[in-house]
Design a protein around this motif. Structure first.
Motif, PDB file in Angstrom:
ATOM      1  N   ARG A 143       0.797  -1.227   0.000  1.00 40.86           N
ATOM      2  CA  ARG A 143       0.000   0.000   0.000  1.00 40.86           C
ATOM      3  C   ARG A 143       0.826   1.272   0.000  1.00 40.86           C
ATOM      4  N   ASP A 144       2.026   1.230   0.539  1.00 41.68           N
ATOM      5  CA  ASP A 144       2.829   2.457   0.622  1.00 41.68           C
ATOM      6  C   ASP A 144       3.610   2.749  -0.647  1.00 41.68           C
ATOM      7  N   GLY A 145       3.409   1.946  -1.698  1.00 41.10           N
ATOM      8  CA  GLY A 145       4.082   2.194  -2.961  1.00 41.10           C
ATOM      9  C   GLY A 145       5.331   1.361  -3.183  1.00 41.10           C
ATOM     10  N   GLY A 146       5.690   0.547  -2.220  1.00 36.49           N
ATOM     11  CA  GLY A 146       6.826  -0.353  -2.376  1.00 36.49           C
ATOM     12  C   GLY A 146       6.366  -1.731  -2.805  1.00 36.49           C
ATOM     13  N   TYR A 147       7.203  -2.710  -2.556  1.00 30.18           N
ATOM     14  CA  TYR A 147       6.804  -4.093  -2.785  1.00 30.18           C
ATOM     15  C   TYR A 147       7.388  -4.973  -1.696  1.00 30.18           C
ATOM     16  N   ALA A 171       7.611   0.589  -6.341  1.00 31.78           N
ATOM     17  CA  ALA A 171       6.891  -0.376  -7.183  1.00 31.78           C
ATOM     18  C   ALA A 171       6.667   0.172  -8.586  1.00 31.78           C
ATOM     19  N   SER A 172       6.275   1.456  -8.691  1.00 30.86           N
ATOM     20  CA  SER A 172       5.999   2.015 -10.014  1.00 30.86           C
ATOM     21  C   SER A 172       7.266   2.080 -10.863  1.00 30.86           C
ATOM     22  N   SER A 188       0.531  -9.733  -7.582  1.00 31.60           N
ATOM     23  CA  SER A 188      -0.522 -10.090  -6.640  1.00 31.60           C
ATOM     24  C   SER A 188      -1.425  -8.877  -6.428  1.00 31.60           C
ATOM     25  N   GLU A 189      -2.449  -9.053  -5.630  1.00 30.22           N
ATOM     26  CA  GLU A 189      -3.234  -7.913  -5.181  1.00 30.22           C
ATOM     27  C   GLU A 189      -2.371  -7.039  -4.266  1.00 30.22           C
ATOM     28  N   LEU A 190      -2.842  -5.846  -3.960  1.00 25.55           N
ATOM     29  CA  LEU A 190      -2.117  -4.925  -3.096  1.00 25.55           C
ATOM     30  C   LEU A 190      -2.129  -5.464  -1.660  1.00 25.55           C
ATOM     31  N   LEU A 191      -0.952  -5.548  -1.052  1.00 26.49           N
ATOM     32  CA  LEU A 191      -0.824  -6.086   0.302  1.00 26.49           C
ATOM     33  C   LEU A 191      -0.486  -4.979   1.301  1.00 26.49           C
ATOM     34  N   MET A 192      -0.544  -5.322   2.562  1.00 24.37           N
ATOM     35  CA  MET A 192      -0.210  -4.387   3.636  1.00 24.37           C
ATOM     36  C   MET A 192       1.124  -4.764   4.245  1.00 24.37           C
ATOM     37  N   ASP A 193       2.003  -3.777   4.448  1.00 26.63           N
ATOM     38  CA  ASP A 193       3.212  -4.043   5.212  1.00 26.63           C
ATOM     39  C   ASP A 193       3.234  -3.158   6.448  1.00 26.63           C
ATOM     40  N   VAL A 194       4.244  -3.347   7.269  1.00 27.60           N
ATOM     41  CA  VAL A 194       4.322  -2.648   8.557  1.00 27.60           C
ATOM     42  C   VAL A 194       5.629  -1.872   8.597  1.00 27.60           C
ATOM     43  N   ASP A 195       5.539  -0.590   8.306  1.00 22.31           N
ATOM     44  CA  ASP A 195       6.724   0.263   8.292  1.00 22.31           C
ATOM     45  C   ASP A 195       6.600   1.473   9.203  1.00 22.31           C
ATOM     46  N   GLU A 196       5.390   2.064   9.253  1.00 24.07           N
ATOM     47  CA  GLU A 196       5.164   3.314   9.957  1.00 24.07           C
ATOM     48  C   GLU A 196       4.191   3.096  11.118  1.00 24.07           C
ATOM     49  N   PRO A 197       4.195   4.007  12.107  1.00 28.79           N
ATOM     50  CA  PRO A 197       3.247   3.863  13.221  1.00 28.79           C
ATOM     51  C   PRO A 197       1.795   3.707  12.785  1.00 28.79           C
TER      52      PRO A 197
END
Length: 215
Positions: A143-147, A171-172, A188-197
């Protein structure tokens, strides 16, 4: 299916070294503890996917007791040998490209993954590995634009050079490079990662067992 090597790019979860962007919310120790839980979860899922060899490519030092114990326990419990390698010096792109090249030279496609995307579970890893039978690459955008995953059957350094890592352009830009190379890839579909509060709320909802430390 042709075996696919899963390479986990990981930092040792030391306070002040891992998940530093979460320190404002969790403190240095809390961020390190969460990094440890996320890493162990990722490692467990990679082994459970059973798509091929699993490699931990680590920083800052592969010889520390933390990594030695983690690999020994995993190999004993899963019956699968685990490769433990050292990340080289350089930016993230340099380290990832080196790990990918080394893996491809071992004769299998590779999937590079981080440790901050708990939705990258065994089933999804297996599905992404299967796409490499018919594609040059695969990608799990977040979601934050990375992968969170980049799979490759061959290597071009353009995928790792002059990328503004830890930004929303990763990602782009990677898609642009893949297109310029003329490669076919699967996402894949857009996933969620854990980087920010702000990501901690989503983690609590989706993976409460990872969000909370053991009492």
């Amino acid at each position: 299916m042709t075996p696919v090597r899963i390479i986990i790019i990981a930092k040792e979860p030391r306070p002040g070294f891992a998940k530093t962007r979460l320190m404002p919310a969790l403190g240095a120790r809390g961020a390190a503890d969460l990094a440890d839980r996320l890493l162990r979860h990722t490692f467990t899922q990679a082994l459970a996917a059973k798509v091929g060899p699993v490699e931990l490519c680590v920083a800052p030092d592969a010889e520390t007791p933390y990594w030695q114990a983690l690999v020994e326990n995993a190999s004993g419990n899963s019956g699968q040998p685990v490769a433990l390698t050292q990340q080289i010096e350089g930016d993230l792109g340099t380290r990832m490209a080196t790990a990918a090249r080394r893996g491809l030279e071992n004769g299998t496609p590779v999937m590079l993954i981080g440790t901050d995307c708990p939705t990258l579970d065994a089933g999804r890893l297996a599905r992404m590995a299967a796409t490499l039978a018919e594609h040059d690459a695969c990608l799990c955008p977040v979601r934050d634009g990375g992968y969170s995953l980049l799979g490759l059957t061959r290597l071009d350094d353009a995928l790792f050079q002059d990328i503004p890592w830890s930004t929303g352009q990763v990602a782009s830009l990677t898609r642009q490079r893949l297109k310029q190379l003329g490669w076919c890839w699967q996402e894949s579909e857009l996933l969620m990662d854990v980087d920010e509060p702000a990501d901690l709320h989503h983690l609590e909802e989706a993976h409460p067992q990872l969000a909370r430390s053991e009492p």
